[in-house]
Write an enzyme that holds these catalytic residues in place. Structure first.
Site: not given
Length: 270
Positions: A158, A162
């Protein structure tokens, strides 16, 4: 044709909040009738259209959900656990449903969510992508067919912003596989490896996490046997696929009885 479901979008200035507004504007089944952001945010009072890269919609961002309970049917929430729980209390009092895509809840917070499902309908999912939820179904079938003869490893990537790891989607994939194999994920999960780890124990399910750049979300589950490897993967190129699923869930949720629902129910996957 029934009237569109009125939705309130929390975290309107966030990446997912903006994507939900975009997705809802293109859907006939829902209409954004309220949008909210944290108190003190620079976007309070701003029109949600330009905020989401759209034309003006004559709807301004507000900061107090409790003041607008007559303006929506379902809340769509992609924020942080504390903000989600604050919204949950408002929705419980007002009898409003929630679509929750927030991740990173503690065990105590999950208990609060579970208690609320006795009073209001809630769709909660680690990932609202239709493709990801199809992958979860495929993982269940693969794990049952392959059984204990294959090692299972999960890799996810990600963007740098995040804040939780592994991702909620990776954990949902691990839980799906573990349940299909008759294992408890909390007992068999291995989160990263370093140093002299010894040989791999067959029942374990490994997780590896990558963070960097602007990766929207990549997930890969590998079943590794002697002489072959089976891989079930999903790669998201933008957030609209998650937002489209959340909008679909909001339209499905309206008018449902109190209860805990997931994307399996929304998509009819059983």
């Amino acid at each position: 044709m029934s009237a569109p479901v009125r939705i309130a979008v929390l975290g309107a200035s966030g990446r997912m909040g903006r994507a939900v507004i975009q997705a809802a504007s293109a859907a006939a089944s829902v209409r954004v009738t309220a949008a909210f952001d944290r108190a003190g945010s620079d976007v309070i009072g701003a029109d949600i259209g330009p905020l989401a890269g759209l034309a003006a919609m004559n709807l301004k961002v507000r900061d107090e959900l409790a003041d607008a309970v007559d303006d929506f049917d379902v809340v769509v929430d992609f924020t942080r656990p504390e903000a989600s729980l604050a919204a949950l209390q408002v929705c419980r009092s007002a009898g409003k449903g929630m679509v929750i895509g927030t991740t990173g809840f503690s065990v105590v917070q999950l208990d609060q969510l579970a208690a609320a499902t006795h009073e209001i309908p809630i769709v909660r999912a680690a990932n609202f992508s239709v493709g990801v939820n199809v992958c979860l179904k495929l993982l269940e079938q693969a794990a049952r067919a392959l059984g204990d003869d294959y090692d299972v490893e999960i890799v996810e990537a990600h963007h740098r912003h995040k804040v939780d790891a592994p991702s909620g989607t990776a954990l949902a994939m691990g839980e799906t596989v573990a349940e299909a194999l008759g294992r408890e994920l909390s007992e068999v999960a291995v989160y990263g490896r370093e140093g002299h780890t010894g040989e791999r124990e067959r029942p374990t399910i490994g997780f590896a996490t990558v963070r960097g750049g602007d990766v929207v979300g990549d997930h890969s589950v590998m079943f590794l046997g002697d002489g072959e490897r089976i891989e079930i993967a999903h790669r998201a190129s933008n957030r609209l696929n998650f937002a489209n699923g959340a909008v679909r869930a909001a339209a499905w949720l309206a008018g449902r009885d109190a209860g805990a629902y997931g994307m399996r129910e929304v998509l009819g996957l059983g």
